[in-house]
Design a protein around this motif. Structure first.
Motif, short mmCIF file in Angstrom:
data_model
loop_
_atom_site.label_atom_id
_atom_site.label_comp_id
_atom_site.label_asym_id
_atom_site.label_seq_id
_atom_site.Cartn_x
_atom_site.Cartn_y
_atom_site.Cartn_z
N LEU A 3 42.00 22.76 44.21
CA LEU A 3 43.26 23.22 44.06
C LEU A 3 43.82 23.69 45.51
N GLY A 4 43.02 24.17 46.43
CA GLY A 4 43.38 24.73 47.72
C GLY A 4 43.76 23.30 48.39
N LYS A 5 42.93 22.31 48.42
CA LYS A 5 43.30 21.12 49.12
C LYS A 5 44.35 20.51 48.58
N MET A 6 44.47 20.36 47.18
CA MET A 6 45.76 19.70 46.33
C MET A 6 46.94 19.97 46.71
N LEU A 7 47.14 21.62 46.96
CA LEU A 7 48.48 22.20 47.23
C LEU A 7 48.44 22.40 48.86
N ASN A 8 47.38 21.92 49.33
CA ASN A 8 47.52 22.19 50.88
C ASN A 8 47.78 23.75 51.46
N CYS A 9 46.98 24.55 50.78
CA CYS A 9 46.91 25.80 51.25
C CYS A 9 45.96 26.55 52.11
N SER A 10 46.05 26.72 53.19
CA SER A 10 44.93 27.20 54.09
C SER A 10 44.52 28.61 53.90
N GLY A 11 45.17 29.17 53.05
CA GLY A 11 44.65 30.74 52.82
C GLY A 11 43.74 30.97 51.58
N LYS A 12 44.14 31.42 50.61
CA LYS A 12 43.19 31.49 49.40
C LYS A 12 43.84 31.01 48.28
N THR A 13 42.79 30.60 47.33
CA THR A 13 43.24 30.14 45.81
C THR A 13 42.74 31.00 44.75
N PHE A 14 43.40 31.28 43.83
CA PHE A 14 42.97 32.31 42.86
C PHE A 14 42.87 31.65 41.57
N VAL A 15 41.95 31.48 40.80
CA VAL A 15 41.90 30.95 39.59
C VAL A 15 41.39 32.04 38.51
N VAL A 16 42.39 32.51 37.78
CA VAL A 16 42.06 33.94 36.80
C VAL A 16 42.37 33.96 35.55
N ALA A 17 41.88 34.37 34.71
CA ALA A 17 42.09 34.43 32.89
C ALA A 17 43.14 35.14 33.14
N GLY A 18 44.41 34.33 32.36
CA GLY A 18 45.74 35.36 32.33
C GLY A 18 46.75 33.98 32.37
N THR A 19 48.02 34.70 32.13
CA THR A 19 49.17 33.79 31.98
C THR A 19 49.90 33.95 33.05
N GLY A 20 51.33 32.89 33.38
CA GLY A 20 52.24 32.96 34.25
C GLY A 20 52.68 34.37 34.66
N THR A 21 52.99 34.94 33.39
CA THR A 21 53.60 36.27 33.81
C THR A 21 52.65 37.42 34.55
N LEU A 22 51.42 37.15 34.08
CA LEU A 22 50.32 38.02 35.13
C LEU A 22 50.51 37.68 36.54
N ALA A 23 50.58 36.28 36.78
CA ALA A 23 50.78 35.72 38.22
C ALA A 23 51.85 36.20 38.81
N MET A 24 52.91 36.43 37.97
CA MET A 24 54.24 36.98 38.78
C MET A 24 53.74 38.42 39.02
N GLU A 25 53.27 39.27 38.35
CA GLU A 25 52.75 40.56 38.62
C GLU A 25 51.86 40.60 39.90
N MET A 26 51.13 39.64 39.81
CA MET A 26 50.02 39.51 40.91
C MET A 26 50.57 39.32 42.17
#
Length: 382
Positions: free
Chosen positions: A46-69
């Motif tokens: 996923l990091g390569k797919m979206l070209n992110c040189s930082g960090k990728t997080f894959v976490v159990a939860g919804t998009g709303t939790l991602a907003m809060e995160m």
């Protein structure tokens, strides 16, 4: 009556058999080396797919939790945030900021339009903002924001974290985290990735990770703290909280389908062609899209009914024809319906859905439409 219904709401989207089969696998322990390897492949991929040189997080939860995160790891109490809202889900950031003790200024567009980039820049110049949020595609309006253009403008404000809500965009509308100067991007599995609900994916660039470090050793939030998850994302042998094992496998399969298709750019091209064809068909049937053509998303359409169509009856009759769509929100409740056309759907799906809409409109007195939408769609897809 149909026992099976096509779920054409703006998410969850239809899940193809290859992905469903991953959900049906015999579960493995989260510490099993086989699963650890799969989880690591998903995170790195996923990091390569979206070209992110930082960090990728894959976490159990919804998009709303991602907003809060996103907000939790980039702000502290007393900070100021600029929210660029193109509809109902952009406004959700307001409540998240309020609970965090963060002051939020909001720029709202008229539903169906985008906030001009010049207006965003003007507002950013007025105050020192810790964060700015933009929803790439708001499912309440069907509007798509120009996130690349905004990202370029954000280079003038290097101290502001640029957060993009990609829940109804990522995996369809082309996105490039580093290339578009995005600091945090997030989405959920149930939209354009075509996986069952249950996982959030969040990409944090180097500037966002530095902001989290600057907030100190601990933040008030626990489950969504980057620092709690980083050891696991670096090496899934490290346990913090139980991963959704079968959903990780399903996401891995979805990523394989995207790569088989030629990657995110090729997927954008396919979905854009399909969306334009679907939207041409809707217009042929007398259904008017809320979003302006210049800012219309490719992942869904928000369609205003012709005169005389009752919303509840339309959606009930359409369900009887085997297709589920969603109702309008806020001021457009009862005036329009929302239909997703993203993920792994194909031309056959489009024909089935349009045929069901034609039959439903015919039942409700809109005569002479049978076959018109399908013909318009297929002519654009040829």
């Amino acid at each position: 009556m149909f026992n099976e219904k096509l779920v054409m709401i703006p998410g969850p989207t239809p899940v193809v058999k290859e992905i469903r089969d991953e959900m049906a696998r015999e579960v493995q322990a989260f510490g099993d080396p086989r699963f650890v390897a799969d989880f690591k492949a998903v995170i790195d991929g996923l990091g390569k797919m979206l070209n992110c040189s930082g960090k990728t997080f894959v976490v159990a939860g919804t998009g709303t939790l991602a907003m809060e995160m996103a907000i939790a790891n980039s702000t502290k109490r007393g900070d100021r945030v600029l929210i660029v809202s193109h509809g109902f889900f952009g406004d959700r950031f307001v409540d998240i900021c309020k609970r965090k003790g963060v002051e939020a200024d909001v720029i709202r567009s008229e539903w169906g339009r985008i906030v001009p980039v010049s207006q965003i820049e003007e507002q950013l110049s007025r105050h020192r903002y810790a964060v700015m949020t933009v929803t790439h595609v708001d499912t309440s309006t069907g509007v798509c924001a120009p996130i690349a253009e905004i990202g370029e403008m954000m280079r003038k404000f290097p101290d502001t974290i640029y957060i993009v809500d990609g829940v109804c965009a990522t995996g369809a509308e082309f996105e490039d985290v580093d290339g578009m100067n995005v600091d945090i991007l997030f989405t959920g599995t149930q939209k354009a990735f075509g996986v069952c609900p249950g996982l959030l994916m969040l990409w944090a660039g180097k500037k966002a990770l530095a902001r989290r470090d600057a907030l100190g050793e601990t933040i008030p939030e626990y489950y969504c703290d980057f620092h709690k998850w980083l050891p696991t994302m670096d090496d899934p042998f490290n346990y913090f909280a139980t991963p959704a094992v079968n959903l990780v496998w399903a996401l891995k399969k979805s990523m394989e389908l995207i790569e088989r298709e030629g990657g995110l750019k090729a997927r954008d091209v396919r979905m854009r062609k399909n969306a334009l064809a679907m939207q041409a068909a809707f217009e042929e049937l007398g259904l008017k899209a809320l979003a302006e053509p210049c800012s219309r998303a490719i992942t869904l359409s928000n369609l205003i009914y012709p005169e005389g169509i009752d919303d509840a009856r339309f959606r009930s009759e359409l369900s009887g024809e085997g297709v589920m769509v969603a109702g309008g929100l806020a001021a457009y409740a009862g005036k329009m319906f929302r239909i997703g056309h993203m993920g792994n759907i194909d031309v056959n799906t489009g024909v089935v859905v349009l045929g069901a809409i034609e039959r439903t409109l015919e039942k409700l007195g809109q005569k002479g439409k049978l076959g018109a939408g399908v013909a318009a769609y297929l002519s654009k897809m040829a």
